[in-house]
Design an enzyme around this catalytic site. Structure first.
Site, PDB file in Angstrom:
ATOM      1  N   ASP A 255       0.878  -1.166   0.000  1.00  0.00           N
ATOM      2  CA  ASP A 255       0.000   0.000   0.000  1.00  0.00           C
ATOM      3  C   ASP A 255       0.919   1.221   0.000  1.00  0.00           C
ATOM      4  O   ASP A 255       2.112   1.131   0.303  1.00  0.00           O
ATOM      5  CB  ASP A 255      -0.943  -0.005   1.211  1.00  0.00           C
TER       6      ASP A 255
HETATM    7  C1  BGC Z   1      -4.908   3.450   0.094  1.00  0.00           C
HETATM    8  C2  BGC Z   1      -5.036   2.449  -1.029  1.00  0.00           C
HETATM    9  C3  BGC Z   1      -4.935   3.164  -2.345  1.00  0.00           C
HETATM   10  C4  BGC Z   1      -3.609   3.903  -2.416  1.00  0.00           C
HETATM   11  C5  BGC Z   1      -3.394   4.650  -3.711  1.00  0.00           C
HETATM   12  C6  BGC Z   1      -3.667   4.330  -0.060  1.00  0.00           C
HETATM   13  O1  BGC Z   1      -3.707   5.397   0.819  1.00  0.00           O
HETATM   14  O2  BGC Z   1      -4.876   2.790   1.338  1.00  0.00           O
HETATM   15  O3  BGC Z   1      -6.246   1.759  -0.928  1.00  0.00           O
HETATM   16  O4  BGC Z   1      -5.083   2.277  -3.408  1.00  0.00           O
HETATM   17  O5  BGC Z   1      -3.565   4.843  -1.353  1.00  0.00           O
HETATM   18  O6  BGC Z   1      -4.210   5.759  -3.800  1.00  0.00           O
END
Ligand code: BGC
Length: 751
Positions: A255
């Site tokens: 993530d």
């Molecule tokens: C989130 C993810 C997301 C990623 C990209 C993160 O803060 O937890 O679910 O896909 O950002 O935007």
């Protein structure tokens, strides 16, 4: 990813690249190109698709292109406009994940997935960062709207349908967040302490189903730790369970900025670091040179990465046109939004609204500012959201104009006072409810035939929801319901509440005051049309709850410990001097007894149980048959459902299993299969078939590290909800060792 998805040619291509890539190039591939975050981070090169969450590095000499990765669960999240272009790049806001799960309709979810995948492809996206499929452990979790259910079977099969749909278009998915990411508070420094059985039966199970049923191209590891180790740095989660036990062959990405140690991540099988920070490359390079990170490990990660590249639209040189068929996609969004609406209460024939001449009083700010979805990476920049009053208007229903004017003027005034959103991660600010007096309402009742009151909620990434004023309705909302109820009921006119929410709220304390409650969720850009279809009876509601609505927050298991305990003098995570997260831990003391498993076993009454939903017709269940009375390796369950009412409708049928518990404690019953009938005209029936496999009967025995079927009598219970069991039959099963697993994920602390 099964081998069959690679052609021999693609495998050869990957091997040739592996032989040609230098160490520096390999590392470039495994660390993304960064993310444009105003004032915090620049990307090294301009973004190919502005507003996409991230992209990977290219190696032009070898013909390895850059992959574009874009959020998120409810549709493509990219910038709707670009400074250098007159064109717009709006995307379809599909209904939120919880609504999709409430359809219980895997074919429909797959259709949404196909539509979504086609749109992503036309906007130059290679992998969509969804679906999200963490379990709804607690109603206050800020991102529940991005997730499906409190039940792993429902989550797993709905996610699998979504993955299959998107990937049928040649676009990848990233099921997320793997695993046990069930809250937002302190998410980057939170240690989730959870027993192995609970992990395997509840939190891992949905992911296992999605992996085995749909082979997602990628998986996104979670921010949190699990039993002391970051999910993104855990070889037990990412290699032992995911790859060795489940046979997963795709890529795992972190993530965004998740985990801590780049080398630990790569070693653990978290192949791609997103969004990528330049320093990570140096750390990895030194680790290889100093022999802390074997080349074989790096090559393994690169190979998995290239496995996604060869399937990607960009590598296939797909000529995207930035002009997806938004009109067609809106129709799919509308259909899905309608199918997931859950009718919670309907008394005194309040619904459907059959009088075409009825004048409707639309109360509540939410009736005019309808909420399509939540905020953060789950948001979608759509061109519009159809509000409830717009939907009613389009169906030629009369709305009281005075009331409309006062609300619109109030909303304009109050909205102007709210700060403009600067960054997508900020929560959406809702205009506070407009106070109304008894006199205001008394004037209106004579001029209108019924009252609709919309209550709206929004939540999003980085924060969990509050108990007061969010889960529990606030005093102005309560007074609105009570006042409208008093006046309209005295005049013999119905009061209908519409819930425009992403997840669970308290409703037991006010539901007696109203005649009907329609749970519209956050239905995406077409929400108002879909809701109107249900209110007018154009569409018979057929959604059912994917998550329990408890009577009170205190009844939720582990409520008092949510969202975890901060560790005194623990580590902090700061950005520009601001503390974003503090070191914390949360213990899942309820074990497997969460959601309906808890309420049933503890015999706690709830407001509306898991699987519940009303219809404008009635259904009769009959002729339950089992293919055998003794289980060997498979059992077929069949049941007939008949529409016994006067209008056409669809019914969601749930198959629960109640297992004997000679040595392990087990929930009273657990969902093991489900289906939705086709649209049944009055009098018509449909026979539905389900298959139970050994693992459906099994529980995870920690001592033996195995899924075990305990010998005894099993009950198959066919339910219209988890508390409304219509038919029951029994079979016996011998003791079976279904699957021997590795002993992993021992809690570092006692639960
Ligand atoms: C989130 C993810 C997301 C990623 C990209 C993160 O803060 O937890 O679910 O896909 O950002 O935007």
């Amino acid at each position: 990813m099964p081998d069959s998805t690679y052609s021999t040619l693609q495998s050869e291509r990957i091997q040739t690249w592996l032989a040609q890539l230098t160490l520096t190039q390999k590392i470039r591939l495994l660390v993304g190109r960064g993310q444009f975050i105003p004032g915090v981070m620049e990307t090294e090169e301009p973004e190919k698709v502005p507003g996409a969450a991230g992209s990977t590095n290219e190696i032009p000499d070898l013909g390895i292109p850059s992959l574009v990765l874009a959020d998120g669960p409810a549709g493509v999240r990219i910038d709707p406009t670009r400074p250098d272009s007159e064109e717009t790049f709006y995307c379809t806001a599909f209904p939120v994940a919880t609504l999709l799960a409430a359809t219980w309709d895997t074919a429909l979810v797959a259709e949404v997935g196909r539509t979504y995948g086609a749109e992503a492809k036309e906007y130059g996206v290679d992998v969509v960062l969804g679906p999200g499929m963490n379990i709804h452990r607690n109603p206050l979790a800020g991102r529940n709207f991005e997730y499906y259910s409190e039940d792993p079977y429902l989550s797993g099969y709905i996610a699998a349908a979504m993955v299959r749909g998107v990937q049928s278009q040649g676009v990848g998915t990233a099921i997320k967040h793997f695993v046990a990411n069930n809250s937002e508070t302190n998410r980057s420094l939170l240690d989730t302490i959870v027993g192995e059985r609970t992990l395997r039966e509840i939190y891992l199970r949905g992911f296992e189903i999605a992996v085995k049923e749909a082979a997602p191209w990628t998986i996104m590891s979670a921010y949190n730790k699990v039993n002391g180790t970051y999910a993104s740095e855990s070889p037990e989660i990412l290699e032992t369970i995911l790859r060795q036990e489940w046979g997963y062959e795709g890529l795992v990405m972190s993530d965004w900025f998740g985990g801590k140690d780049p080398v630990a991540k790569l070693t653990a099988g978290n192949d791609l670091l997103m969004p990528g920070v330049p320093e990570e490359r140096d750390v990895i390079k030194s680790a290889v040179e100093e022999q802390h990170l074997p080349m074989a490990v790096l090559n393994r990660n690169v190979e998995r990465f290239l496995g996604v590249v060869v399937q990607s639209p960009v590598y296939q040189q797909y000529a995207y046109n930035n002009q997806p068929d938004l009109l067609k996609h809106a129709k799919v969004a509308r259909k899905a939004a309608g199918e997931g609406i859950v009718l919670l209460k309907n008394e005194s024939n309040a619904l459907p609204i059959t009088n075409p001449k009825a004048t409707i009083a639309a109360y509540g700010v939410g009736s005019y500012e309808f909420i399509a979805g939540g905020s953060g990476s789950g948001d979608v920049n759509s061109a519009y959201t159809v509000s409830l009053v717009e939907g009613l208007g389009a169906a030629n229903l009369a709305i009281d104009t005075d009331l409309r004017n006062s609300y619109e003027a109030y909303i304009k005034r109050e909205r102007a006072k709210l700060p403009e959103k600067q960054f997508f991660l900020e929560l959406d600010q809702l205009v506070p409810e407009m106070p109304l007096t008894l006199e205001n309402v008394a004037v209106k009742v004579a001029e209108t035939d019924l009252a609709l009151i919309t209550l709206g909620r929004s939540s999003g990434e980085t924060e969990d929801r509050r108990l007061e004023g969010d889960f529990n309705i606030n005093p102005i909302e309560r007074s609105l319901i009570e006042t409208v109820s008093e006046v309209y009921r005295a005049a013999g006119k119905p009061v209908i509440v519409v819930l425009n929410i992403g997840n669970v709220v308290e409703l037991a304390s006010w539901r007696e005051a109203v005649d009907a409650i329609v749970l519209a969720w956050q239905g995406g850009q077409e929400a108002g049309h879909a809701l109107t279809d249900v209110l007018t009876g154009q569409l018979n509601p057929s959604g059912k709850l994917p998550t329990t609505f408890p009577l009170r927050y205190e009844d939720v298991p582990g409520a008092d410990t949510f969202p975890g305990r901060e560790i005194p003098n623990g580590a902090t995570h700061q950005l520009g001097g601001v503390v974003l997260n503090k070191e914390a831990e949360i213990t899942y003391t309820e074990g497997v007894f969460m959601g309906y498993r808890h309420y049933l076993t503890k015999q706690l009454p709830v407001a509306y149980p898991f699987g519940f939903g009303l219809s404008y017709t009635t259904f009769f269940y009959e002729e339950l048959t089992l293919s055998k009375t003794e289980f060997t390796h498979e059992l077929e369950v069949a049941v007939t459902v008949k529409n016994t009412g006067t209008v056409a409708g669809k019914e969601v049928v749930q198959v629960y299993l109640s297992a004997p518990a000679p040595s392990m404690q087990k929930p009273i019953r657990e969902l093991k299969a489900f289906a939705k009938t086709k649209l049944l005209p009055p009098g018509a029936g449909e026979r539905l078939y389900f298959r139970l496999q050994p693992k459906d009967l099994a529980s995870f025995a920690v001592k033996q590290s195995a899924w075990i079927v305990e010998a005894g009598i099993y009950k198959v219970q066919i339910g219209a909800s988890c508390t409304d069991i219509r038919l029951e039959a029994t079979f016996s099963a011998p003791e079976l060792l279904v699957e021997k697993c590795n002993q992993v994920l021992q809690p570092s602390k006692t639960q």
